[in-house]
Design a protein around this motif. Structure first.
Motif, PDB file in Angstrom:
ATOM      1  N   ILE A 169      26.536 -37.422 109.948  1.00 25.79           N
ATOM      2  CA  ILE A 169      25.934 -38.733 109.670  1.00 25.79           C
ATOM      3  C   ILE A 169      26.889 -39.645 108.905  1.00 25.79           C
ATOM      4  N   ASN A 170      27.914 -39.093 108.271  1.00 27.78           N
ATOM      5  CA  ASN A 170      28.806 -39.914 107.473  1.00 27.78           C
ATOM      6  C   ASN A 170      30.056 -40.353 108.232  1.00 27.78           C
ATOM      7  N   LEU A 171      30.191 -39.926 109.478  1.00 27.28           N
ATOM      8  CA  LEU A 171      31.349 -40.330 110.263  1.00 27.28           C
ATOM      9  C   LEU A 171      31.124 -41.723 110.835  1.00 27.28           C
ATOM     10  N   ILE A 172      32.065 -42.619 110.568  1.00 25.79           N
ATOM     11  CA  ILE A 172      31.963 -43.993 111.054  1.00 25.79           C
ATOM     12  C   ILE A 172      32.705 -44.178 112.372  1.00 25.79           C
ATOM     13  N   GLY A 173      33.871 -43.587 112.492  1.00 27.36           N
ATOM     14  CA  GLY A 173      34.664 -43.755 113.708  1.00 27.36           C
ATOM     15  C   GLY A 173      35.901 -42.882 113.675  1.00 27.36           C
ATOM     16  N   PHE A 174      36.789 -43.125 114.629  1.00 23.40           N
ATOM     17  CA  PHE A 174      37.967 -42.285 114.785  1.00 23.40           C
ATOM     18  C   PHE A 174      39.080 -43.066 115.468  1.00 23.40           C
ATOM     19  N   CYS A 175      40.256 -42.479 115.478  1.00 31.36           N
ATOM     20  CA  CYS A 175      41.390 -43.021 116.230  1.00 31.36           C
ATOM     21  C   CYS A 175      42.126 -41.856 116.871  1.00 31.36           C
ATOM     22  N   ALA A 176      42.289 -41.914 118.183  1.00 30.97           N
ATOM     23  CA  ALA A 176      43.083 -40.931 118.912  1.00 30.97           C
ATOM     24  C   ALA A 176      44.008 -41.709 119.838  1.00 30.97           C
ATOM     25  N   GLU A 177      45.150 -42.093 119.304  1.00 26.56           N
ATOM     26  CA  GLU A 177      46.076 -42.967 120.017  1.00 26.56           C
ATOM     27  C   GLU A 177      47.467 -42.350 119.985  1.00 26.56           C
ATOM     28  N   LYS A 178      47.897 -41.812 121.139  1.00 23.62           N
ATOM     29  CA  LYS A 178      49.167 -41.104 121.235  1.00 23.62           C
ATOM     30  C   LYS A 178      49.199 -39.972 120.217  1.00 23.62           C
ATOM     31  N   SER A 179      50.156 -39.991 119.299  1.00 27.30           N
ATOM     32  CA  SER A 179      50.254 -38.891 118.334  1.00 27.30           C
ATOM     33  C   SER A 179      49.437 -39.136 117.073  1.00 27.30           C
ATOM     34  N   HIS A 180      48.727 -40.263 117.006  1.00 25.33           N
ATOM     35  CA  HIS A 180      47.962 -40.613 115.804  1.00 25.33           C
ATOM     36  C   HIS A 180      46.544 -40.064 115.907  1.00 25.33           C
ATOM     37  N   ARG A 181      46.151 -39.271 114.884  1.00 19.81           N
ATOM     38  CA  ARG A 181      44.817 -38.680 114.829  1.00 19.81           C
ATOM     39  C   ARG A 181      44.179 -39.043 113.492  1.00 19.81           C
ATOM     40  N   LEU A 182      43.131 -39.857 113.521  1.00 19.33           N
ATOM     41  CA  LEU A 182      42.489 -40.289 112.286  1.00 19.33           C
ATOM     42  C   LEU A 182      40.971 -40.261 112.433  1.00 19.33           C
ATOM     43  N   LEU A 183      40.294 -39.964 111.317  1.00 16.47           N
ATOM     44  CA  LEU A 183      38.841 -40.000 111.257  1.00 16.47           C
ATOM     45  C   LEU A 183      38.434 -40.931 110.115  1.00 16.47           C
ATOM     46  N   VAL A 184      37.419 -41.723 110.358  1.00 18.71           N
ATOM     47  CA  VAL A 184      36.961 -42.704 109.366  1.00 18.71           C
ATOM     48  C   VAL A 184      35.575 -42.289 108.882  1.00 18.71           C
ATOM     49  N   TYR A 185      35.487 -42.003 107.568  1.00 19.87           N
ATOM     50  CA  TYR A 185      34.233 -41.554 106.976  1.00 19.87           C
ATOM     51  C   TYR A 185      33.704 -42.580 105.983  1.00 19.87           C
ATOM     52  N   ALA A 251      25.975 -33.727  97.085  1.00 14.92           N
ATOM     53  CA  ALA A 251      27.155 -33.047  97.618  1.00 14.92           C
ATOM     54  C   ALA A 251      27.102 -32.948  99.138  1.00 14.92           C
ATOM     55  N   GLU A 252      28.271 -33.018  99.731  1.00 18.04           N
ATOM     56  CA  GLU A 252      28.401 -32.939 101.190  1.00 18.04           C
ATOM     57  C   GLU A 252      29.593 -32.053 101.543  1.00 18.04           C
TER      58      GLU A 252
END
Length: 425
Positions: A169-185, A251-252
């Protein structure tokens, strides 16, 4: 040098003083069948020039094709990896697109880099990435950026697959672009739990009730992972650095980079050792584990919350380095209260019995035999007062010879090549 000519018709010979004196022969003598023998000096320089020319031709004949082939190989060596990498990235993007089809918003790497001001404000970091705090579209967020060619993709896929299973529920979005891997919480304003339990400053807000609340929330989070999802999820790296707190100290459980999904019909799963020294259950020595490794780690976290110290603290005397050994010693000598971080405060004195019951719960979770440990749903019942820890469980812990080699650096050095060991966050 003189030479002579011969007229074959009558055998007449005549002297020739110069090679070109033959031109003096009269035309009327042209009917003679004459033979002339000439000696001409051979020029060594001409011979050398011809030889050099031939050598050059041979060298060129060899060099030109060789050079052309060499240049061609260089071009292939440069272009082939690029094309292969491009195809691989396209395949990976396709793979990620399939896995992330049900995920929230997808951000571009450029947007996340811009909003974090070039990833400048770092909240923390671990073995596989770093976390940055910033505002995104007016909302404070935590951007987790996975790094490292060896583990980045694997950890990202593990986390994405887990998040997809639990609908985080706390995940807002993500990025999977070529070698870049990011998660936005969603940003958790209190940060990670370790910042509070290892901080020995007087803090009235982190009292015993708050500690109990955090322990209960961790237990519920693990219970959901183990029992509430379609596939059982073992987190495999439970520790204070992976527990995040919001403004109200809710806590999460976070960071699923080392997690593993287990089918319900599997009693055990074989996997390489993963986790953090100090929180590793004894069965990691066999590489056959269940979700009970999380229960063991949870028991260690309980002790850290109670004592306010790290599970392995090499700055202490040798007998106090491992918190599990210390717990056994204090319990055997009926000195339970010595483990409490603020044992002189009024809050701790009035709650001594509750603290001891919490230590007994930790003992149950820290059984060497994983089958003797409680499930997380049983842990919740203990925390809520529905059941209590039986005395024979305590006695089993006190009499056990703990297998601590799995926590020792000497052993970890031997298994490092077949392990994924998590560092501090």
């Amino acid at each position: 040098m003189f030479r002579y000519g011969q007229n074959d018709s009558n055998g007449e010979r005549f002297w020739v003083t110069k090679v070109f004196s033959l031109q003096s022969i009269q035309p009327e003598a042209a009917h003679y069948n004459s033979t002339a023998y000439l000696k001409v000096q051979y020029s060594s320089s001409d011979s050398s020039s011809d030889l050099t020319l031939n050598k050059r031709k041979v060298i060129l004949a060899i060099t030109l094709p060789t050079t052309s082939i060499f240049i061609l190989l260089i071009i292939v060596a440069i272009l082939y990896p690029q094309r292969r990498r491009k195809y691989k990235e396209n395949d990976e993007d396709s793979e990620f697109n399939q896995l992330l089809s049900g995920m929230p918003t997808r951000f571009s790497f450029e947007k996340l880099r811009e909003c974090t001001e070039g990833f400048s404000k770092k909240l923390g970091g671990g073995g596989f990435g770093s976390v940055f705090e910033r505002k995104l579209d007016g909302e404070r967020v935590a951007v987790k950026r996975l790094e490292g060619a060896r583990q980045g993709k694997k950890e990202f896929l593990a986390e994405v697959e887990t998040i997809g299973s639990i609908e985080h529920i706390n995940l807002i979005g993500f990025c999977a672009e070529k070698s870049h891997r990011l998660l936005v919480y969603e940003y958790m304003s209190r940060g990670s739990l370790d910042r509070w339990i290892y901080n020995h400053r007087s803090n009235t807000r982190f009292d015993w009730s708050t500690r109990c609340k955090i322990i209960l929330h961790i237990a519920k989070g693990l219970c959901y992972l183990h029992e509430g999802c379609r596939r059982e999820i073992a987190h495999l790296d439970i520790k204070p650095q992976k527990i995040l707190l919001d403004g109200n100290f809710n806590a999460e459980v976070a960071d699923f980079g080392l997690s593993k999904l287990i089918d319900r019909d599997q009693s055990k799963v074989m996997t390489m050792m993963r986790g953090t020294p100090g929180y590793l259950a004894p069965e990691w020595l066999t590489s056959q584990i269940t979700e009970k490794v999380d229960v063991y780690s949870f028991g260690v976290v309980i002790l850290e919350i109670i004592s306010g110290r790290k599970c392995i603290d090499r700055s202490r005397p040798e007998e106090d380095v491992h918190i599990i050994y210390l717990l056994r010693e204090k319990a055997q000598n009926n000195q339970w209260i010595d483990l409490i971080v603020d044992n002189n405060s009024d809050d701790s004195v009035s709650r001594q019995e509750e603290v001891i019951q919490m230590m007994k719960l930790a003992m149950w979770c820290l059984q060497n035999d994983s089958s003797h440990r409680p499930s997380m749903s049983m842990v919740i019942k203990v925390l809520e007062g529905a059941i209590s820890v039986e005395s024979h469980i305590i006695q089993s812990f006190l009499n056990a010879n703990s297998i601590m080699s799995v926590q020792d650096n000497q052993y970890l050095y031997l298994v490092r090549e077949a392990s994924i060991l998590s560092g501090p966050r």
